[in-house]
Write an enzyme that holds these catalytic residues in place. Structure first.
Site, PDB file in Angstrom:
ATOM      1  N   ASP A  36       8.969  -5.920   7.554  1.00 18.12           N
ATOM      2  CA  ASP A  36       9.953  -6.607   6.712  1.00 18.12           C
ATOM      3  C   ASP A  36      11.304  -6.641   7.409  1.00 18.12           C
ATOM      4  O   ASP A  36      12.218  -7.303   6.937  1.00 18.12           O
ATOM      5  CB  ASP A  36      10.132  -5.851   5.391  1.00 18.12           C
ATOM      6  CG  ASP A  36      10.964  -4.606   5.634  1.00 18.12           C
ATOM      7  OD1 ASP A  36      10.491  -3.732   6.398  1.00 18.12           O
ATOM      8  OD2 ASP A  36      12.102  -4.520   5.136  1.00 18.12           O
ATOM      9  N   GLU A  74      -5.106   1.418  12.272  1.00 19.85           N
ATOM     10  CA  GLU A  74      -3.913   1.052  11.494  1.00 19.85           C
ATOM     11  C   GLU A  74      -2.876   2.142  11.750  1.00 19.85           C
ATOM     12  O   GLU A  74      -3.035   3.282  11.290  1.00 19.85           O
ATOM     13  CB  GLU A  74      -4.236   0.967   9.995  1.00 19.85           C
ATOM     14  CG  GLU A  74      -3.016   0.609   9.152  1.00 19.85           C
ATOM     15  CD  GLU A  74      -3.230   0.794   7.638  1.00 19.85           C
ATOM     16  OE1 GLU A  74      -4.286   1.319   7.229  1.00 19.85           O
ATOM     17  OE2 GLU A  74      -2.320   0.446   6.883  1.00 19.85           O
ATOM     18  N   ASP A 117       8.567   2.525  10.511  1.00 23.00           N
ATOM     19  CA  ASP A 117       9.995   2.781  10.303  1.00 23.00           C
ATOM     20  C   ASP A 117      10.800   1.942  11.292  1.00 23.00           C
ATOM     21  O   ASP A 117      10.495   1.936  12.486  1.00 23.00           O
ATOM     22  CB  ASP A 117      10.290   4.269  10.526  1.00 23.00           C
ATOM     23  CG  ASP A 117       9.569   5.132   9.496  1.00 23.00           C
ATOM     24  OD1 ASP A 117       9.665   4.810   8.297  1.00 23.00           O
ATOM     25  OD2 ASP A 117       8.904   6.104   9.887  1.00 23.00           O
ATOM     26  N   ASP A 146      -1.479   8.443  10.571  1.00 20.93           N
ATOM     27  CA  ASP A 146      -0.123   8.758  10.134  1.00 20.93           C
ATOM     28  C   ASP A 146       0.060  10.258  10.308  1.00 20.93           C
ATOM     29  O   ASP A 146      -0.915  10.999  10.424  1.00 20.93           O
ATOM     30  CB  ASP A 146       0.059   8.377   8.659  1.00 20.93           C
ATOM     31  CG  ASP A 146       1.511   8.163   8.278  1.00 20.93           C
ATOM     32  OD1 ASP A 146       1.900   6.994   8.025  1.00 20.93           O
ATOM     33  OD2 ASP A 146       2.276   9.148   8.217  1.00 20.93           O
TER      34      ASP A 146
END
Ligand code: SAM
Length: 240
Positions: A157, A47, A121, A72
């Protein structure tokens, strides 16, 4: 205040399944995730830009026969996810703190079976296109660590980033298996997400944004030397 506490906790408590700078295993984990971390031979799913790692922990519960690694650069977010791992007693979820462009330092050729990219991002400025996680140089890196024909799932999104991604895929002649500008209207595709919503997804949907989703496969034969290669033996991990 709470954030500070989490950071302090992160440096004082050791968790074997968090691979981060300063740990001996950080530089020697390449090609050995199954053996050293998971102690099984199951498929590995990444992920990317995982934040708190909701997909890793959520899918980890649904698929105990797969291994999940949330990646991350922000350690405090990974530590949030690691608390969920502890609470749920998950043995098939780990976290790696690194820059995504450095994946090759941490995964051997073909070590990874599948990649999720979840609300990265958007980097809307034209000059930042190279930093978008679906820019061709990132796709090239994913090809190197994925097995041949490995699956990539991409969720955002951000309509601009989604359109950019579809353009890149078309230019690179990578067909999408599925694509939608409104995931929530696609009950069959929603099933792939098992009701998991990340922190950012909850925020974006509350603001009225649609969620976009596609999946596609990457082939080894398309690896190009057009983009600089990170040689794990030569590059300095601390120089990020
Ligand atoms: C918008 S947040 C989304 C987090 C999470 N996926 C979610 O949906 O809640 C993007 C995340 O990507 C991470 N990130 C951005 N660029 C990165 C890079 N090049 N390498 C590693 N992490 C990166 C950031 O630290 C941040 O946690």
């Amino acid at each position: 205040m709470a954030r500070q506490k989490q950071k302090k906790f992160a440096v004082t408590q050791q968790r074997d399944y968090i691979v981060e700078p300063g740990k001996e295993i950080y530089e020697s984990i390449r090609g050995q995730w199954r053996e050293k971390i998971f102690k099984n031979d199951n498929p590995i799913v990444l992920e990317l830009a995982c934040g708190r790692g909701e997909y890793s922990t959520g899918l980890g519960e649904v698929y105990p026969d797969k291994n999940f690694i949330g990646i991350d650069i922000k350690g405090d977010r990974l530590w949030y996810g690691s608390n969920v791992v502890e609470e749920k007693g998950l043995k098939n979820v780990a976290f790696l703190r690194c820059f995504i462009l450095d994946l090759e330092k941490f995964f051997a050729d073909g070590e990874v079976d599948e990649i999720w990219i979840v609300h990265p991002d958007p980097r809307p400025r034209k000059g930042d296109a190279k930093k978008r996680l679906t820019h061709p140089r990132f796709l090239n890196n994913y090809r190197k660590i994925l097995k041949d024909n490995g699956l990539v799932r991409f969720k955002t999104d951000n309509q601009g980033l989604f359109e950019y991604t579809l353009e890149v895929l078309e230019e690179e002649k990578i067909p999408t298996e599925v694509q939608t500008f409104n995931l929530y209207e696609e009950p069959e595709l929603m099933k792939e997400h098992h009701g998991i919503k990340t922190r950012y997804e909850r925020k974006f949907t509350a603001e009225g944004h649609n969620i976009h989703y596609c999946r596609f496969r990457l082939h080894k034969k398309d690896i190009t030397d057009k983009y600089p290669v990170h040689n794990p033996l030569l590059s300095n991990i601390a120089s990020n």
